[in-house]
Design an enzyme around this catalytic site. Structure first.
Site, PDB file in Angstrom:
ATOM      1  N   LYS A 106       0.859  -1.191   0.000  1.00 52.83           N
ATOM      2  CA  LYS A 106       0.000   0.000   0.000  1.00 52.83           C
ATOM      3  C   LYS A 106       0.885   1.228   0.000  1.00 52.83           C
ATOM      4  CE  LYS A 106      -4.479   0.985   0.468  1.00 52.83           C
ATOM      5  NZ  LYS A 106      -5.613   0.091   0.169  1.00 52.83           N
ATOM      6  N   GLY A 216     -20.538   6.782   3.655  1.00 53.27           N
ATOM      7  CA  GLY A 216     -19.543   7.085   2.625  1.00 53.27           C
ATOM      8  C   GLY A 216     -20.217   7.109   1.271  1.00 53.27           C
ATOM      9  N   GLY A 218     -18.398   7.859  -1.776  1.00 52.90           N
ATOM     10  CA  GLY A 218     -17.310   8.047  -2.753  1.00 52.90           C
ATOM     11  C   GLY A 218     -17.309   6.896  -3.740  1.00 52.90           C
ATOM     12  N   ALA A 220     -16.599   3.780  -3.591  1.00 52.51           N
ATOM     13  CA  ALA A 220     -17.222   2.521  -3.188  1.00 52.51           C
ATOM     14  C   ALA A 220     -18.694   2.735  -2.805  1.00 52.51           C
ATOM     15  CB  ALA A 220     -16.443   1.909  -2.028  1.00 52.51           C
ATOM     16  N   GLY A 221     -18.952   3.683  -1.909  1.00 52.01           N
ATOM     17  CA  GLY A 221     -20.293   3.858  -1.338  1.00 52.01           C
ATOM     18  C   GLY A 221     -21.354   4.280  -2.349  1.00 52.01           C
TER      19      GLY A 221
HETATM   20  N1  GLU Z   1      -7.329   0.258  -3.032  1.00 49.45           N
HETATM   21  C1  GLU Z   1      -8.107  -0.922  -3.294  1.00 49.45           C
HETATM   22  C2  GLU Z   1      -8.136  -1.820  -2.081  1.00 49.45           C
HETATM   23  O1  GLU Z   1      -7.957  -1.387  -0.977  1.00 49.45           O
HETATM   24  C3  GLU Z   1      -7.687  -1.629  -4.569  1.00 49.45           C
HETATM   25  C4  GLU Z   1      -6.296  -2.145  -4.609  1.00 49.45           C
HETATM   26  C5  GLU Z   1      -5.864  -2.665  -5.969  1.00 49.45           C
HETATM   27  O2  GLU Z   1      -6.674  -2.685  -6.870  1.00 49.45           O
HETATM   28  O3  GLU Z   1      -4.685  -3.032  -6.086  1.00 49.45           O
HETATM   29  O4  GLU Z   1      -8.430  -2.991  -2.170  1.00 49.45           O
END
Ligand code: GLU
Length: 413
Positions: A106, A216, A218, A220-221
């Site tokens: 990340k 939320g 955004g 996702a929400g």
């Molecule tokens: N940020 C997204 C997650 O937390 C997607 C990560 C990705 O596609 O590599 O799963």
């Protein structure tokens, strides 16, 4: 190693499950709890006023025993190494639960992107890649979007990487715009995957009611609201960082999406009652969907939750103390590492298409996603039944077993 509060919570989740894996040696479990590589970078950016401003960023590559590390990049003022480490750990677990051949990583930059001009945002995105490019690549570490990062930001990052390396390598990053090798279906994948899991979960847990509340609005929400509404759920409440709204007879999601686009918030939507984010979490409903940031369901408010099921579309929205309270109350919790893994699953499809140089239709992507999500859910359901534990524990038991098996087979020590 000193744990910060967010990574500390993630490790508590690991420990609760790890004690049940009697056959995995303790030293191997300890090794699986440490990030492999943590980068801290200072990124100078020339601002529009001609002055240089230095931003701090991170990239944590937690574990690569199952494949290249993979996970998003977050732009947010509260980003910290602690948070990014926790998120990279959750990605390691998530990628295993999702059955995609990746380790976990990340990234993040401490910034409020809403305060930057487009040019400043582009320079920051490019300079972040300049700072970490030696450690990134389609077979090394593959970033993607996360909170407040977009396909455009992925495009700048990919372009910068390709310029540095002097070759086309679109598989270095996922969540790209379609014309640059993005996958159809990636934009809605997190919510779509969540909905596939939700359909399985309500069947398995005998939940028949259809009232849903989403925290939320955004990436996702908002998409979850749209897809759940189309699938016959009644979306009674949503919220964003400015506050929430409620309409017991169901919100008109199409109109609400237009309203949010023009006004910048869901607050003030005609025909709805204003509520706080806290009130939303305590609403009488069948499914509660936290789809914003981590640590929102805590020991202070968990006892007030009245939903029958929680679907964690955000990463880490529930603290371990809250988990215990919800468990005792008999609330079914579908954990983040399963519920929101549709995003990374379609990122995997994007990467496969990039490596293959052959692209699928949206229908193909969605059908492949459905198969993967149902498989992931069933794996956790059987682990849950075998170990007589919660869905969260079953996810960790399943993932820790696979990750430590991979480590052992590689003989990394
Ligand atoms: N940020 C997204 C997650 O937390 C997607 C990560 C990705 O596609 O590599 O799963």
């Amino acid at each position: 190693m000193e744990y910060g509060p967010v990574f500390g919570n993630a490790i508590k989740q690991f420990d609760v499950a790890a004690v049940k894996l009697k056959d995995v040696p303790k030293d191997l479990l300890e090794a699986a709890k440490k990030p492999k590589r943590s980068l801290i970078v200072n990124i100078p950016v020339k601002m529009d006023n001609g002055k240089i401003k230095v931003f701090t960023g991170f990239r944590v590559q937690f574990n690569d025993s199952r494949g290249p590390t993979k996970g998003g990049i977050r732009f947010h003022p509260n980003v910290s190494l602690d948070e990014v480490t926790a998120l990279s750990f959750w990605m390691t677990v998530k990628n295993t639960v999702a059955g995609v051949p990746y380790g976990g990583g990340k990234g993040g930059i401490i910034v409020n992107p809403k305060e930057l001009s487009e040019g400043e945002l582009e320079r920051l995105s490019r300079n972040y890649i300049k700072a970490i490019h030696q450690f990134v690549g389609e077979k090394i570490d593959v970033p993607a979007p996360d909170v407040y990062t977009t396909p455009q930001i992925m495009a700048w990052m990919m372009d910068e990487f390709e310029k540095i390396k002097g070759l086309h390598t679109p598989g270095v990053i996922t969540g790209k715009p379609i014309v640059l090798g993005g996958s159809l279906g990636r934009d809605k994948a997190t919510a779509q995957g969540g909905l596939f899991v939700l359909m399985e979960a309500i069947k398995a847990c005998n939940i028949t009611g259809k009232k849903i509340a989403i925290q939320g609005f955004g990436n996702a929400g908002a998409v979850m609201a749209e897809l759940a509404n189309n699938a016959g759920f009644k979306v009674i409440a949503v919220s964003d960082s400015k506050g929430g709204i409620l309409n017991e007879s169901g919100l008109d999601i199409e109109k609400l999406t237009e309203f949010k686009e023009s006004k910048g918030s869901v607050k003030g939507f005609p025909g709805s009652k204003e509520i706080s984010n806290e009130e939303l979490l305590a609403l009488e409903c069948d499914v509660l969907v936290p789809a914003a940031l981590e640590s929102v369901i805590t020991k202070e408010n968990a006892s007030k939750v009245k939903a029958k099921m929680i679907l964690e579309l955000a990463n880490g929205p529930t603290t371990p103390e809250a988990d215990e309270i919800l468990n005792k109350k008999g609330i079914h919790l579908i954990p983040d590492v399963l519920a929101n893994s549709g995003g990374v699953t379609v990122s995997y499809f994007e990467w496969v298409q990039n490596l293959y140089g052959y692209y699928w239709t949206k229908e193909e992507v969605n059908e492949k996603l459905r198969i993967k999500m149902v498989q992931a859910f069933n794996n956790l359901l059987s682990t849950k039944n075998a170990f007589k534990c919660s869905f969260r524990e079953s996810a960790y038991i399943f993932a820790i077993k696979e990750i430590t098996d991979a480590m052992k087979l590689k003989g990394f020590y």
